[in-house]
Scaffold this motif. Structure first.
Motif, PDB file in Angstrom:
ATOM      1  N   GLY A   1       0.747  -1.084  -0.047  1.00  0.00           N
ATOM      2  CA  GLY A   1       0.105  -0.212  -0.127  1.00  0.00           C
ATOM      3  C   GLY A   1       0.963   1.354   0.083  1.00  0.00           C
ATOM      4  O   GLY A   1       1.883   1.235  -0.541  1.00  0.00           O
ATOM      5  N   PRO A   2       0.265   2.119   0.639  1.00  0.00           N
ATOM      6  CA  PRO A   2       0.883   3.648   0.663  1.00  0.00           C
ATOM      7  C   PRO A   2       2.183   3.679   1.270  1.00  0.00           C
ATOM      8  O   PRO A   2       3.139   4.415   0.869  1.00  0.00           O
ATOM      9  CB  PRO A   2      -0.020   4.399   1.474  1.00  0.00           C
ATOM     10  CG  PRO A   2      -1.267   3.745   1.564  1.00  0.00           C
ATOM     11  CD  PRO A   2      -1.099   2.034   1.292  1.00  0.00           C
ATOM     12  N   SER A   3       2.466   2.873   2.276  1.00  0.00           N
ATOM     13  CA  SER A   3       3.904   2.848   2.830  1.00  0.00           C
ATOM     14  C   SER A   3       4.781   2.296   1.942  1.00  0.00           C
ATOM     15  O   SER A   3       6.125   2.890   1.930  1.00  0.00           O
ATOM     16  CB  SER A   3       3.889   1.815   3.972  1.00  0.00           C
ATOM     17  OG  SER A   3       2.985   2.305   5.154  1.00  0.00           O
ATOM     18  N   ARG A   4       4.540   0.996   1.073  1.00  0.00           N
ATOM     19  CA  ARG A   4       5.552   0.719   0.008  1.00  0.00           C
ATOM     20  C   ARG A   4       5.726   1.768  -0.884  1.00  0.00           C
ATOM     21  O   ARG A   4       6.950   1.921  -1.349  1.00  0.00           O
ATOM     22  CB  ARG A   4       4.834  -0.681  -0.709  1.00  0.00           C
ATOM     23  CG  ARG A   4       5.717  -1.120  -1.548  1.00  0.00           C
ATOM     24  CD  ARG A   4       5.125  -2.464  -2.162  1.00  0.00           C
ATOM     25  NE  ARG A   4       6.062  -3.431  -2.791  1.00  0.00           N
ATOM     26  CZ  ARG A   4       6.266  -3.160  -4.415  1.00  0.00           C
ATOM     27  NH1 ARG A   4       5.333  -2.409  -4.855  1.00  0.00           N
ATOM     28  NH2 ARG A   4       7.072  -3.981  -4.813  1.00  0.00           N
ATOM     29  N   ASN A   5       4.735   2.439  -1.352  1.00  0.00           N
ATOM     30  CA  ASN A   5       4.811   3.519  -2.286  1.00  0.00           C
ATOM     31  C   ASN A   5       5.749   4.386  -1.918  1.00  0.00           C
ATOM     32  O   ASN A   5       6.831   5.152  -2.538  1.00  0.00           O
ATOM     33  CB  ASN A   5       3.513   4.076  -2.873  1.00  0.00           C
ATOM     34  CG  ASN A   5       2.713   2.952  -3.709  1.00  0.00           C
ATOM     35  OD1 ASN A   5       3.056   2.136  -4.037  1.00  0.00           O
ATOM     36  ND2 ASN A   5       1.416   3.272  -3.740  1.00  0.00           N
ATOM     37  N   ALA A   6       5.533   4.953  -0.696  1.00  0.00           N
ATOM     38  CA  ALA A   6       6.447   5.972  -0.074  1.00  0.00           C
ATOM     39  C   ALA A   6       7.872   5.545  -0.041  1.00  0.00           C
ATOM     40  O   ALA A   6       8.963   6.263  -0.361  1.00  0.00           O
ATOM     41  CB  ALA A   6       5.880   6.460   1.242  1.00  0.00           C
ATOM     42  N   LEU A   7       8.011   4.240   0.535  1.00  0.00           N
ATOM     43  CA  LEU A   7       9.545   3.998   0.564  1.00  0.00           C
ATOM     44  C   LEU A   7      10.109   3.596  -0.937  1.00  0.00           C
ATOM     45  O   LEU A   7      11.453   3.793  -0.999  1.00  0.00           O
ATOM     46  CB  LEU A   7       9.576   2.616   1.131  1.00  0.00           C
ATOM     47  CG  LEU A   7      10.924   2.051   1.960  1.00  0.00           C
ATOM     48  CD1 LEU A   7      11.548   3.251   2.458  1.00  0.00           C
ATOM     49  CD2 LEU A   7      10.823   0.907   2.580  1.00  0.00           C
ATOM     50  N   LEU A   8       9.475   3.337  -1.896  1.00  0.00           N
ATOM     51  CA  LEU A   8       9.717   3.110  -3.375  1.00  0.00           C
ATOM     52  C   LEU A   8      10.336   4.554  -3.804  1.00  0.00           C
ATOM     53  O   LEU A   8      11.271   4.679  -4.552  1.00  0.00           O
ATOM     54  CB  LEU A   8       8.829   2.567  -4.263  1.00  0.00           C
ATOM     55  CG  LEU A   8       8.884   1.123  -4.096  1.00  0.00           C
ATOM     56  CD1 LEU A   8       7.647   0.550  -4.766  1.00  0.00           C
ATOM     57  CD2 LEU A   8      10.092   0.510  -4.374  1.00  0.00           C
TER      58      LEU A   8
END
Length: 127
Positions: free
Chosen positions: A96-103
């Motif tokens: 989700g959004p956490s993955r997108n932010a880390l990417l």
């Protein structure tokens, strides 16, 4: 429309304002005020005392000042590459959004790595 006071109101004789061309130091009260303001400004804004102080940097995380620019850039490139791998690995465990932010953070790290590599190429162009 009738106004009960004149426009502009007349100044009282006790508290008349000095004309614009008068020096602010003619009145002893304004002279004291300006001196106090100058002392306050000197205290808070004067940087001569800061420049004169002998502040030594902490030696806990010091970089050897004898290293040349190429060595520093190589270490920066390796650090950025490691951070990019760690961010990518961690992003693989998230959703989700956490993955997108880390990417997104990994992409910024990669852009920094590319900039450091370009600087290295300018110092020592590939053969």
């Amino acid at each position: 429309m009738f106004k009960p006071t004149p426009n502009p109101p007349e100044a009282e004789t006790d508290h008349q304002t000095p004309p614009d061309s008068a020096s602010p130091y003619e009145n002893p009260h304004t002279k004291k005020f300006h001196e106090a303001a100058e002392r306050a400004l000197d205290y808070y804004l004067n940087t001569e005392g800061i420049k004169a102080s002998s502040r030594s940097p902490s030696t806990m995380f010091i970089i050897n000042p004898d290293f040349d620019a190429e060595t520093l850039l190589v270490h920066a490139c390796e650090s950025l590459a490691s951070a990019n791998v760690m961010a990518g690995d961690l992003a693989g465990t998230l959703e989700g959004p956490s993955r997108n932010a880390l990417l997104g953070i990994a992409q910024i790290i990669m852009l920094g790595e590319l900039a450091v590599n370009r600087a290295l190429d300018r110092l020592d162009p590939p053969a």
